[in-house]
Design an enzyme around this catalytic site. Sequence first.
Site, PDB file in Angstrom:
ATOM      1  CE  LYS A 108      74.109  15.640  77.524  1.00 29.23           C
ATOM      2  NZ  LYS A 108      74.259  17.019  78.012  1.00 29.23           N
ATOM      3  CD  GLN A 137      72.891  19.741  79.889  1.00 31.11           C
ATOM      4  OE1 GLN A 137      73.403  18.627  79.877  1.00 31.11           O
ATOM      5  NE2 GLN A 137      72.678  20.426  78.791  1.00 31.11           N
ATOM      6  CG  ASP A 152      80.625  18.607  78.770  1.00 34.70           C
ATOM      7  OD1 ASP A 152      80.072  18.235  77.720  1.00 34.70           O
ATOM      8  OD2 ASP A 152      80.015  19.064  79.754  1.00 34.70           O
TER       9      ASP A 152
HETATM   10  N1  GUN Z   1      74.519  22.487  77.313  1.00 34.09           N
HETATM   11  C1  GUN Z   1      74.322  22.457  75.963  1.00 34.09           C
HETATM   12  N2  GUN Z   1      75.238  21.671  75.379  1.00 34.09           N
HETATM   13  C2  GUN Z   1      76.034  21.195  76.353  1.00 34.09           C
HETATM   14  C3  GUN Z   1      77.145  20.308  76.371  1.00 34.09           C
HETATM   15  O1  GUN Z   1      77.625  19.823  75.345  1.00 34.09           O
HETATM   16  N3  GUN Z   1      77.674  20.048  77.605  1.00 34.09           N
HETATM   17  C4  GUN Z   1      77.181  20.599  78.745  1.00 34.09           C
HETATM   18  N4  GUN Z   1      77.776  20.296  79.890  1.00 34.09           N
HETATM   19  N5  GUN Z   1      76.149  21.417  78.759  1.00 34.09           N
HETATM   20  C5  GUN Z   1      75.573  21.701  77.571  1.00 34.09           C
END
Ligand code: GUN
Length: 285
Positions: free
Chosen positions: A53, A97, A120
């Site tokens: 990211k 995350q 998200d």
């Molecule tokens: N962990 C796995 N996929 C995601 C996601 O799309 N967003 C977040 N915040 N954590 C994750």
Amino acid sequence: MSAQWIDGKKISGEIREEIKQEVARLKERGIRPGLAVVLVGDDPASQVYVRNKARTCEELGFYSEVHRLPAETSQAELLELVARLNGQDNVHGILVQLPLPKHIEEKAVIDAIAVEKDVDGFHPVSVGNMVIGDDALLPCTPAGVIELLKRSGLSAAGKHAVVIGRSNIVGKPVSLLLQREHATVTMCHSRTPNLPELARQADIIVAAVGVPKLVKADWVKPGAVVIDVGVNRLPDGKLCGDVDFDEVAKVAGWITPVPGGVGPMTITMLMKNTLKAALAKADQA
Ligand code: GUN
């Protein structure tokens, strides 16, 4: 006949180019989209996601900051950081995350993120706005699935979509978004008794259950579109989806590979959400 591949890497690359152009236009107005990513603990998979990211932010010209906190971080400390990021003008999107360590309540953290920075799309207000069809930051993987269909010229209107999986992150939202695209949607899950029979009726199958190679060739109507959201690690270390790709590709009309299908779209849609949040803030000012 063999199915056409839906190339998520290529489509994702095209969208990233569009985002870059938008970022250049925003720069002239003195705006730089900013994303804050928060990682608590040292889960190896999460570390890879967070690194990707941050790297994508750099590639697209976004401002980014990554907060790596120790696994022992208290919920109060994490909420304090979220509150600080909520108030930070150079941060338009906040992503914490998941999963979080067990002593932290995920819901408390998601609820604490400012809705306008919820890139998200997990905040209950974002989810509610999506359900009623109001403007909202949409969850990234489901939005990526819709974008893959659209950019492949595959309309969902009037089609029967069968979604396998009912998670908050993928199954539920993708069902709603397909319905918004005028599909008739059947939501299936682990207690659905006649899954193969239902899947065979589908024009579009979205598999998001986390069971390796669950969807077999005889579950698929010839010519159907098969979208595989699954990412499963096999004992030999290889990645595979929820679809038995080699066999299903002989029957389906269109299919997403794993890796290289839905996967690359998730971060791209996160960037799109961050851009959207930055634009919304600039238009407000
Ligand atoms: N962990 C796995 N996929 C995601 C996601 O799309 N967003 C977040 N915040 N954590 C994750």
